[in-house]
Write a protein that holds these residues in place. Structure first.
Motif, short mmCIF file in Angstrom:
data_model
loop_
_atom_site.label_atom_id
_atom_site.label_comp_id
_atom_site.label_asym_id
_atom_site.label_seq_id
_atom_site.Cartn_x
_atom_site.Cartn_y
_atom_site.Cartn_z
N ASN A 286 12.05 108.39 6.01
CA ASN A 286 10.67 108.38 6.51
C ASN A 286 10.29 109.80 6.95
O ASN A 286 10.68 110.27 8.01
CB ASN A 286 10.61 107.38 7.69
N GLU B 261 5.70 103.76 7.60
CA GLU B 261 5.28 105.16 7.44
C GLU B 261 3.81 105.22 7.04
O GLU B 261 3.04 106.01 7.59
CB GLU B 261 6.17 105.85 6.40
N LEU C 143 7.44 111.08 7.84
CA LEU C 143 6.60 111.19 9.05
C LEU C 143 7.49 111.16 10.29
O LEU C 143 7.32 111.96 11.22
CB LEU C 143 5.58 110.05 9.09
N LEU D 6 7.54 104.84 15.99
CA LEU D 6 8.23 106.03 15.44
C LEU D 6 8.43 107.08 16.54
O LEU D 6 9.50 107.68 16.66
CB LEU D 6 7.45 106.62 14.27
N ASN E 63 0.75 106.65 9.40
CA ASN E 63 0.06 107.83 8.86
C ASN E 63 -1.46 107.67 8.84
O ASN E 63 -2.18 108.62 8.54
CB ASN E 63 0.54 108.08 7.42
#
Ligand code: G3P
Length: 513
Positions: free
Chosen positions: A429, A344, A431, A395, A348
């Motif tokens: 998570n 994460e 995000l 992701l 980010n």
């Protein structure tokens, strides 16, 4: 000692692909009191093969049970308050063992394993148009490497110890629930050889309408019915723990882990759905008392049956093989991160993938493609691409795959989902959850208590006849506190990115070795 304010307690054994946990819930408040977790090794003997040691799985459960008991004692809670235990488990993973010695005849063949591709092709060679959907009317599933019947067939064909045990009528089959139940209820000294309807519905051998092993399905795979466990509902007393600190406690609930999460998320109404982010990712949609045959590559499965005489509920399921497993791959194979949770932070560091797309087809592609020979690809790389972009692309890959499932689900059900309930290890998570809302264009709702899989198994155990601690009325449970993630990008942006994803999937599907 008097009962604490928690009231009677209910335990859940959650045996997942990557780890085993035992969690203890308070029946009065639904509160999670304590838990213990042990990781379980995956073994990769060859490319495409994925195994686990059945004894290590069993030992991890025994360890978690005794540690959870120690935790209760440390909290000054009487272990006798624990009234029932449920089992929830990774599904399809196949174990054959010797009923006289209790020893496994081979390693567990894990659901992700691809060794049966040739068996699939051989079986389909005799079917008009090689139609992999030929058995859907009976079992709701396509003929693929994923399900237990193919794995049993491989073991019967390739392992001499299995052949001998079968000949001498010593061979038993079980998914992980059965293996654990048999051992915990006595093993060679009279262990119960049973399973529940949800796990049985993932073998390809159960008729999902009759809820019985099906002679035609068994003869299609040439699997003797004598090795199969007896099928029961998901909520009844399966047996009693026969040894250790929890001796004589009833095991009164069994559910496959994805079905357990559906229950734990209280998706009891037709049209309710949840998506669980674990090793893989699984979207289940409650279709009520009728099984719905998918026309868009989804699976028809049993959702639950909460008691011998209770009606059965069905679900449509979208299954993605690789979700959290891809993060583990970044950790173990590339060394980009040391702990899974770090992804994460990495993802980010950038505000987009700059055109990088990652299709993690490590076990081929499951729903809706069902292409075992698809291969993982990372595309759109430039000199500028770095580990932050790749982490973010991982992701996004989980989110795009979920979008494919949702599209199929909306087509099959005819009623577009307006928001998605989520859970599972990766759902912490934030995000990932925001990206998911952005890439689906609907809200994503996460419970603050993410252990919905274990809660579902505990609920099944607690509502069993003769236990009667919980009922299945969602209004009787404490209101769940949730976080909601809303889409923040335009529909044009979302569709553009999804088109790029589809181009990447095309390349993955058409990769030829
Ligand atoms: O069908 C496989 C599934 O049950 C595995 O679940 O939580 O281990 O990813 P999980």
């Amino acid at each position: 000692m008097a009962l604490t304010s928690y009231g009677p307690l209910i335990g859940a054994i959650d045996q997942g692909t990557s780890s085993t946990r035992v969690l203890i819930f308070a029946s009065k408040t639904g509160e999670l009191i304590t838990y213990h977790q042990v990781n379980v090794k995956l073994i990769y003997p060859k490319e495409g093969w994925v195994e686990q040691n059945p004894n290590e799985i069993l030992q991890s459960v025994i360890t978690c049970l005794s540690k959870a008991v120690e935790n209760l004692k440390a909290l000054n809670i009487n272990v006798a308050d624990l009234k029932a235990i449920g089992i929830t488990n990774q599904r399809e993973t196949t174990i054959l063992w010797d009923k006289l010695t209790g020893k496994p005849l081979f390693n567990a063949i894990v659901w992700l394993d691809m060794r049966t591709s040739a068996t699939v092709n051989k079986l389909l060679a005799n079917i008009p148009d090689n139609d992999k959907d030929v058995l859907r009317p009976q079992c709701g599933l396509p003929v693929t490497t994923y399900f237990s019947a193919l794995k049993i067939r491989w073991l019967l064909d390739n392992v001499p110890e299995v052949k001998a045990a079968l000949k001498e009528k010593r061979c038993l089959f079980g998914t992980v629930d059965s293996w654990l139940l048999w051992n915990l209820t006595g093993g060679v000294k009279g262990g119960k050889h049973l399973t529940d309807v949800t796990n049985a519905s993932r073998t390809m051998l159960m008729n999902i309408h009759a809820l019985r092993w099906d002679e035609k399905l068994c003869s299609f795979f040439d699997i003797p019915m004598s090795i199969l466990p007896e099928i029961h509902s998901s909520s009844e007393i399966f047996g009693y723990i026969n040894d250790g600190p929890l001796k004589d406690i009833p095991i009164s609930g069994i559910l496959g882990d994805q079905q357990a999460a559906l229950v734990g998320q209280m998706c009891f109404k037709q049209g309710d759905a949840k998506n669980t982010y674990g090793t893989g990712c699984f979207l289940l949609y409650n279709t009520g008392s009728q099984p719905v045959e998918s026309k868009h590559g989804l699976l028809t499965t049993v959702a639950y049956q909460m008691g011998k005489k209770k009606p059965v509920t069905y679900a449509l399921e979208g299954a993605i093989a690789i979700a959290g497993a891809c993060v583990q791959w970044l950790r173990d194979n590339l060394g980009i991160i040391k702990e899974s949770a770090e992804i994460e932070h990495l993802a980010n560091q950038v505000d987009g993938t700059h055109g990088c797309y990652f299709v993690p087809a490590f076990s081929g592609l499951f729903c809706p493609h069902w292409k075992p020979d698809a291969r993982g690809i990372i595309c759109g790389l430039t000199q500028f691409t770095n580990k932050f972009h790749i982490s973010r692309a991982v992701l996004e890959a989980i989110c795009f795959q979920t979008r494919e499932l949702l599209d199929a689900m909306n087509h099959d059900s005819g009623i577009p989902l307006k928001s998605l309930q989520v859970d599972g290890g990766m759902s912490v998570n934030s995000l990932l959850m925001q990206l998911q809302a952005d890439l689906l264009g609907i809200s994503v709702v996460r419970p603050s208590m993410p252990e919905t899989t274990a809660l579902g198994a505990a609920m099944a155990a607690g509502c069993a006849e003769e236990i009667n601690l919980w009922n299945m009325d969602p209004t009787k449970y404490p209101k769940t506190i949730t976080d909601t993630f809303l889409p923040t990008i335009s529909a044009t942006e979302r569709d553009k990115r999804f088109q790029w994803w589809k181009l990447a999937v095309e390349r993955s599907l058409n990769w030829k070795l």
